[in-house]
Design a protein around this motif. Structure first.
Motif, PDB file in Angstrom:
ATOM      1  N   ILE A 283      15.462  -5.223  -9.514  1.00 35.12           N
ATOM      2  CA  ILE A 283      14.544  -4.719  -8.501  1.00 35.12           C
ATOM      3  C   ILE A 283      15.219  -4.740  -7.138  1.00 35.12           C
ATOM      4  O   ILE A 283      15.743  -5.773  -6.707  1.00 35.12           O
ATOM      5  CB  ILE A 283      13.248  -5.556  -8.459  1.00 35.12           C
ATOM      6  CG1 ILE A 283      12.585  -5.563  -9.838  1.00 35.12           C
ATOM      7  CG2 ILE A 283      12.286  -5.001  -7.416  1.00 35.12           C
ATOM      8  CD1 ILE A 283      11.446  -6.544  -9.948  1.00 35.12           C
ATOM      9  N   GLY A 284      15.214  -3.612  -6.444  1.00 37.77           N
ATOM     10  CA  GLY A 284      15.837  -3.533  -5.137  1.00 37.77           C
ATOM     11  C   GLY A 284      14.871  -3.717  -3.988  1.00 37.77           C
ATOM     12  O   GLY A 284      15.183  -4.361  -2.987  1.00 37.77           O
ATOM     13  N   THR A 285      13.672  -3.147  -4.123  1.00 41.52           N
ATOM     14  CA  THR A 285      12.668  -3.203  -3.058  1.00 41.52           C
ATOM     15  C   THR A 285      11.284  -3.336  -3.690  1.00 41.52           C
ATOM     16  O   THR A 285      11.014  -2.743  -4.740  1.00 41.52           O
ATOM     17  CB  THR A 285      12.693  -1.921  -2.195  1.00 41.52           C
ATOM     18  OG1 THR A 285      14.023  -1.702  -1.722  1.00 41.52           O
ATOM     19  CG2 THR A 285      11.759  -2.040  -1.003  1.00 41.52           C
ATOM     20  N   VAL A 286      10.432  -4.101  -3.051  1.00 38.90           N
ATOM     21  CA  VAL A 286       9.048  -4.232  -3.490  1.00 38.90           C
ATOM     22  C   VAL A 286       8.129  -3.727  -2.387  1.00 38.90           C
ATOM     23  O   VAL A 286       8.252  -4.142  -1.232  1.00 38.90           O
ATOM     24  CB  VAL A 286       8.690  -5.690  -3.846  1.00 38.90           C
ATOM     25  CG1 VAL A 286       7.195  -5.835  -4.105  1.00 38.90           C
ATOM     26  CG2 VAL A 286       9.485  -6.155  -5.063  1.00 38.90           C
ATOM     27  N   TRP A 287       7.234  -2.808  -2.763  1.00 41.98           N
ATOM     28  CA  TRP A 287       6.214  -2.294  -1.848  1.00 41.98           C
ATOM     29  C   TRP A 287       4.835  -2.784  -2.287  1.00 41.98           C
ATOM     30  O   TRP A 287       4.576  -2.927  -3.483  1.00 41.98           O
ATOM     31  CB  TRP A 287       6.210  -0.770  -1.836  1.00 41.98           C
ATOM     32  CG  TRP A 287       7.388  -0.124  -1.193  1.00 41.98           C
ATOM     33  CD1 TRP A 287       8.619   0.088  -1.752  1.00 41.98           C
ATOM     34  CD2 TRP A 287       7.454   0.423   0.133  1.00 41.98           C
ATOM     35  NE1 TRP A 287       9.458   0.722  -0.856  1.00 41.98           N
ATOM     36  CE2 TRP A 287       8.757   0.943   0.309  1.00 41.98           C
ATOM     37  CE3 TRP A 287       6.537   0.525   1.183  1.00 41.98           C
ATOM     38  CZ2 TRP A 287       9.170   1.556   1.482  1.00 41.98           C
ATOM     39  CZ3 TRP A 287       6.940   1.127   2.355  1.00 41.98           C
ATOM     40  CH2 TRP A 287       8.234   1.631   2.509  1.00 41.98           C
ATOM     41  N   VAL A 288       3.975  -3.019  -1.316  1.00 44.80           N
ATOM     42  CA  VAL A 288       2.594  -3.409  -1.588  1.00 44.80           C
ATOM     43  C   VAL A 288       1.680  -2.629  -0.654  1.00 44.80           C
ATOM     44  O   VAL A 288       2.022  -2.411   0.521  1.00 44.80           O
ATOM     45  CB  VAL A 288       2.379  -4.926  -1.381  1.00 44.80           C
ATOM     46  CG1 VAL A 288       0.907  -5.290  -1.491  1.00 44.80           C
ATOM     47  CG2 VAL A 288       3.180  -5.729  -2.396  1.00 44.80           C
ATOM     48  N   ARG A 289       0.544  -2.180  -1.157  1.00 43.34           N
ATOM     49  CA  ARG A 289      -0.461  -1.567  -0.287  1.00 43.34           C
ATOM     50  C   ARG A 289      -1.841  -2.068  -0.681  1.00 43.34           C
ATOM     51  O   ARG A 289      -2.084  -2.421  -1.834  1.00 43.34           O
ATOM     52  CB  ARG A 289      -0.387  -0.045  -0.331  1.00 43.34           C
ATOM     53  CG  ARG A 289      -0.682   0.610  -1.662  1.00 43.34           C
ATOM     54  CD  ARG A 289      -0.392   2.111  -1.573  1.00 43.34           C
ATOM     55  NE  ARG A 289      -0.651   2.808  -2.823  1.00 43.34           N
ATOM     56  CZ  ARG A 289      -0.223   4.051  -3.091  1.00 43.34           C
ATOM     57  NH1 ARG A 289       0.500   4.710  -2.191  1.00 43.34           N
ATOM     58  NH2 ARG A 289      -0.499   4.617  -4.244  1.00 43.34           N
ATOM     59  N   SER A 290      -2.724  -2.103   0.301  1.00 48.32           N
ATOM     60  CA  SER A 290      -4.064  -2.638   0.070  1.00 48.32           C
ATOM     61  C   SER A 290      -5.077  -1.875   0.899  1.00 48.32           C
ATOM     62  O   SER A 290      -4.733  -1.224   1.887  1.00 48.32           O
ATOM     63  CB  SER A 290      -4.118  -4.132   0.431  1.00 48.32           C
ATOM     64  OG  SER A 290      -3.975  -4.309   1.836  1.00 48.32           O
ATOM     65  N   TRP A 291      -6.324  -1.948   0.475  1.00 46.48           N
ATOM     66  CA  TRP A 291      -7.415  -1.418   1.289  1.00 46.48           C
ATOM     67  C   TRP A 291      -8.666  -2.232   1.013  1.00 46.48           C
ATOM     68  O   TRP A 291      -8.859  -2.764  -0.086  1.00 46.48           O
ATOM     69  CB  TRP A 291      -7.663   0.068   1.016  1.00 46.48           C
ATOM     70  CG  TRP A 291      -8.269   0.368  -0.333  1.00 46.48           C
ATOM     71  CD1 TRP A 291      -7.622   0.631  -1.497  1.00 46.48           C
ATOM     72  CD2 TRP A 291      -9.673   0.423  -0.641  1.00 46.48           C
ATOM     73  NE1 TRP A 291      -8.504   0.841  -2.521  1.00 46.48           N
ATOM     74  CE2 TRP A 291      -9.776   0.734  -2.019  1.00 46.48           C
ATOM     75  CE3 TRP A 291     -10.839   0.249   0.104  1.00 46.48           C
ATOM     76  CZ2 TRP A 291     -11.016   0.858  -2.672  1.00 46.48           C
ATOM     77  CZ3 TRP A 291     -12.063   0.362  -0.546  1.00 46.48           C
ATOM     78  CH2 TRP A 291     -12.150   0.670  -1.914  1.00 46.48           C
TER      79      TRP A 291
END
Length: 309
Positions: A283-291
């Motif tokens: 894994i190179g990058t981890v993204w997270v999004r929330s609402w």
């Protein structure tokens, strides 16, 4: 109403502030939080009873530890910053976070947190009143009045406190200053928020807050709570591992953007975060999004980007 242990907490706050800090923390603080344009904010003399309230930290008992003693640096920094600045009904927060080690003290990690808050009230007012006769315009105060501000915190663990403020600095930003700021793919000053890269986003269970502090304010989910949630997903077992000594000009490990009531009619807070230093071979990058709308349960999802070969 002040926290029922307000006097005790104030005394503890002063005592913690006077404890000896790791040498690496004191040395590192000299640069990051006192960068050009930043004016030092003295937290040792903070009126702690105004911060340690039952409203901000509900359900606290008679523990000898501070209610926020276990909070990770970006979350505590946001709570402190909001206590100093007050809240805004329409705002965007750009938060960066690094945890550094020192060559002479590998266990003495120091945190660098930068929080830039853009007041979206004027832009939201302009959009909301488009086509509305001037005599029916709501005053600017109804949409939030306050400067764009940037805070920098140098924080370090000392006895009884995970993220003690070693040094903090504040500066105000002009409209021109924030016009060129990027918030993970979208201009920070615009109402529309970035959604992150396309890919196989997977829903995750919302992490439980590590400390009992308020999760929702009158404006909606507390930005500190949103940051806490995203960090809980982005940072795994290696979350407390420093990225090495501080290197001027290097991009921060963690960048998070929290948008509070940035568009539409609903009370909604969204978050987008990126962890660019992942200790994983695949894994190179981890993204997270929330609402999250108001105080209803929200959603959070994650995207793992494979490491380039």
């Amino acid at each position: 109403m002040p926290h029922k242990n307000g006097v005790t907490l104030a005394v503890l706050g002063g005592a913690l502030a006077m404890m000896t800090l790791p040498a690496c923390a004191a040395d590192a603080a000299a640069g990051f939080a006192s960068a050009p344009g930043y004016v030092e904010v003295e937290f040792d003399n903070l009126q702690w009873d105004d911060y340690y309230t039952a409203e901000r930290f509900p359900g606290q008992g008679d523990s000898v530890f501070m209610p926020d003693a276990d909070l990770i640096a970006p979350v505590r920094a946001l709570l402190l910053m909001e206590n100093q600045e007050g809240s805004l009904p329409h705002a965007r927060y750009r938060v960066t976070y690094d945890l550094h080690s020192d060559a002479n003290d590998q266990d003495g990690g120091t945190s660098e947190v930068e929080i830039t808050r853009i007041n979206l009230g004027p832009a939201f007012r302009e959009q909301a009143l488009e086509g509305v006769p001037a005599e029916h315009h709501a005053p600017p105060e109804a949409f939030g009045v306050g400067p764009h501000v940037s805070w920098r915190f140098q924080m370090a663990p000392i006895q009884g406190m995970t993220a003690h403020v070693v040094q903090a600095g504040r500066k105000e930003l002009s409209d021109a200053d924030v016009a060129g700021l990027d918030c993970l793919g979208a201009p920070c000053a615009q109402l529309e928020s970035a959604e992150g890269p396309a890919g196989n986003w997977e829903e995750r269970e919302q992490p439980a807050p590590s400390v009992d502090y308020r999760a929702v304010t009158v404006e909606g989910p507390d930005p500190a709570y949103v940051v806490d949630q995203m960090l809980g997903v982005m940072l795994g077992e290696d979350g407390a591992q420093p990225t090495g000594p501080a290197v001027p000009g290097r991009d921060p490990r963690i960048t998070m953007v929290v948008s509070v009531n940035a568009g539409g009619q609903d009370v909604m807070t969204t978050g987008l975060g990126r962890n660019s230093v992942v200790y994983d071979d695949a894994i190179g990058t981890v993204w997270v999004r929330s609402w999250q709308q108001s105080d209803t349960p929200g959603e959070i999802s994650e995207l793992q980007v494979p490491r380039a070969r």
